[in-house]
Scaffold this active site. Sequence first.
Site, PDB file in Angstrom:
ATOM      1  N   TYR A 165      64.984  83.124  66.777  1.00  0.00           N
ATOM      2  CA  TYR A 165      64.000  83.744  67.791  1.00  0.00           C
ATOM      3  C   TYR A 165      64.556  84.958  68.301  1.00  0.00           C
ATOM      4  O   TYR A 165      63.537  86.004  68.818  1.00  0.00           O
ATOM      5  CB  TYR A 165      64.172  82.758  69.047  1.00  0.00           C
ATOM      6  CG  TYR A 165      62.757  82.380  69.522  1.00  0.00           C
ATOM      7  CD1 TYR A 165      61.486  82.690  68.833  1.00  0.00           C
ATOM      8  CD2 TYR A 165      62.609  82.390  70.835  1.00  0.00           C
ATOM      9  CE1 TYR A 165      60.172  82.258  69.483  1.00  0.00           C
ATOM     10  CE2 TYR A 165      61.386  82.144  71.639  1.00  0.00           C
ATOM     11  CZ  TYR A 165      60.357  82.240  70.959  1.00  0.00           C
ATOM     12  OH  TYR A 165      59.109  82.092  71.332  1.00  0.00           O
TER      13      TYR A 165
ATOM     14  N   LYS B 283      62.445  85.330  76.409  1.00  0.00           N
ATOM     15  CA  LYS B 283      61.872  84.041  77.227  1.00  0.00           C
ATOM     16  C   LYS B 283      62.998  83.817  78.225  1.00  0.00           C
ATOM     17  O   LYS B 283      62.512  82.864  78.997  1.00  0.00           O
ATOM     18  CB  LYS B 283      61.815  82.857  75.948  1.00  0.00           C
ATOM     19  CG  LYS B 283      60.489  83.148  75.298  1.00  0.00           C
ATOM     20  CD  LYS B 283      59.379  83.046  75.933  1.00  0.00           C
ATOM     21  CE  LYS B 283      58.235  82.975  75.006  1.00  0.00           C
ATOM     22  NZ  LYS B 283      56.915  82.877  75.765  1.00  0.00           N
TER      23      LYS B 283
END
Length: 277
Positions: A153, A160
């Site tokens: 990610y 996030k």
Amino acid sequence: MLLQGKKLLITGVLTPQSLAYGVAEHALQQGAEIVLTGFGRAKSLTERSAKRLKAGVDVLELDVTNPAHFPALTEALRQRWGRVDGVLHSIAYAPEDALGGNFLHTPWESVQTAFRISAFSLKELSVAVMPLMTEGGSIVTLDFDNRVAWPIYDWMGVCKAALEATVRYLARDLGPKKIRVNALAAGPLATVAAKGIPGFKTLEKAWGAQAPLGWDARTSHDMVARTACALLSDWLPSTTGEMVHVDGGYHAIGAPPVPPEEGEQGDGKSGIPPSAG
């Protein structure tokens, strides 16, 4: 119905495979009146999806990288409804060089783009709808839990994590106005956006093995959408600043079940013999 009479702004609907589409679909079934947002060339896809949802569902222009679009959105919603009861923030993007193991070499320009679209946009959208939430309301952002580092990610994970912090600060500042702000952290879902994440298939396969309730990236959209509608309703009036997990319980388990070593008398799940407890 759960959302009877509610006026909801829903972002992030692109195709019927979009998670936001499922939220919009359930919201309509539960009695809400909705409006979608889109921008640029992709807006035509959103408009096509809007027609599939229900005749008369409109799409307003919103490019979160254009500051002028936020006051225009506020005014459009004011003229249409006069108030807003709930918002779904389903907006995220990271350039290709910000994902897939390139963490140490991603340039600032790509990080800046990812942060502005994926995290800062929640603050901007919240400020835009705040004057219209005259009777309080609910803001829900779609998330992927990033309290730990993931192997694929990279900078989207950092964004996030920033999104999750933004939820808490917005909850602090908007709470006195009776506006709740929460993140909904779903497990991996097979969406158009997921196709752009390197290694997504590997993560998807491992998730179901660790989640106590199981997980299927192709069929779990519905339960995520239903939870989002619950958060947008009046049924959680004192819940704010939270990260609500809809991930089959994956986040609560440290590792996938391990079969016992040969000769051990364990439970067949943990790999730990009864006497070890």
